[in-house]
Scaffold this active site. Structure first.
Site, PDB file in Angstrom:
ATOM      1  N   CYS A   1     -14.176  20.769  49.012  1.00  0.00           N
ATOM      2  CA  CYS A   1     -14.142  21.676  47.860  1.00  0.00           C
ATOM      3  C   CYS A   1     -13.655  21.008  46.575  1.00  0.00           C
ATOM      4  O   CYS A   1     -13.637  21.632  45.518  1.00  0.00           O
ATOM      5  CB  CYS A   1     -13.298  22.902  48.170  1.00  0.00           C
ATOM      6  SG  CYS A   1     -14.058  23.944  49.438  1.00  0.00           S
TER       7      CYS A   1
ATOM      8  N   HIS B   1     -23.942  33.096  37.601  1.00  0.00           N
ATOM      9  CA  HIS B   1     -24.593  31.844  37.202  1.00  0.00           C
ATOM     10  C   HIS B   1     -23.773  31.095  36.158  1.00  0.00           C
ATOM     11  O   HIS B   1     -24.285  30.672  35.120  1.00  0.00           O
ATOM     12  CB  HIS B   1     -26.027  32.102  36.722  1.00  0.00           C
ATOM     13  CG  HIS B   1     -26.953  32.347  37.860  1.00  0.00           C
ATOM     14  ND1 HIS B   1     -27.011  33.560  38.515  1.00  0.00           N
ATOM     15  CD2 HIS B   1     -27.828  31.534  38.487  1.00  0.00           C
ATOM     16  CE1 HIS B   1     -27.904  33.478  39.486  1.00  0.00           C
ATOM     17  NE2 HIS B   1     -28.411  32.260  39.502  1.00  0.00           N
TER      18      HIS B   1
ATOM     19  N   GLU C   1     -15.995  34.585  49.734  1.00  0.00           N
ATOM     20  CA  GLU C   1     -16.503  33.288  49.291  1.00  0.00           C
ATOM     21  C   GLU C   1     -17.730  32.908  50.119  1.00  0.00           C
ATOM     22  O   GLU C   1     -18.630  32.239  49.648  1.00  0.00           O
ATOM     23  CB  GLU C   1     -15.391  32.257  49.449  1.00  0.00           C
ATOM     24  CG  GLU C   1     -15.701  30.929  48.834  1.00  0.00           C
ATOM     25  CD  GLU C   1     -14.508  30.000  48.885  1.00  0.00           C
ATOM     26  OE1 GLU C   1     -13.717  30.013  47.933  1.00  0.00           O
ATOM     27  OE2 GLU C   1     -14.372  29.280  49.891  1.00  0.00           O
TER      28      GLU C   1
END
Length: 139
Positions: A23, A71, A129
């Protein structure tokens, strides 16, 4: 106690600065934002009689919040070089700096506090997530 729950989703990218693992790299998620509100009483008069809040109004608030993050590249303030930010801005990327590490846990608290400030009687916010992993912030 009455509760209403609704959800909305958004797709965005982030990374975890200073993290030792996958990550740490820029990657994306299909986030799901689930919000629960509660109150002991329902509205007693008018067209919303018998409702905690009109579902249409509730869904619109949550959808608008999710749309704000859709986005986008979400990053922790001071985690990128100014030249990197400038280059991304020149490419017209949608950038959202946040004052916290962009984890599901921190997003849950952030959205909880943001919606509470807007006057919603929030009791819990869940941020997925992935389909199997979520963080919850609640009263």
């Amino acid at each position: 106690m009455y509760q209403l729950k609704t959800s909305a989703c958004f797709d965005s990218a982030h990374f975890l600065s200073g993290y030792q693992g996958k990550c740490a790299n820029l990657h994306g998620h299909h986030w799901i934002l689930e919000v629960c509100i509660q109150n002991e009483n329902l509205q007693e008069q008018g067209e919303k009689k018998g409702m905690l809040l009109d579902f249409g109004e509730f869904k619109k608030i949550i959808r608008n919040l999710a749309d704000d993050f859709d986005h986008a590249f979400i990053y922790e303030e001071n985690s990128l070089k100014l030249a990197t930010i400038s280059a991304l801005e020149q490419e017209n990327f949608k950038l959202i700096p946040v004052a916290f590490r962009p984890t599901a846990e921190n997003f849950a608290k952030y959205f909880f506090e943001l919606l509470s400030k807007q006057g919603l009687p929030v009791c819990a916010v869940t941020v997925y997530e992935t389909p199997d992993n979520c963080a919850v912030y609640q009263l």
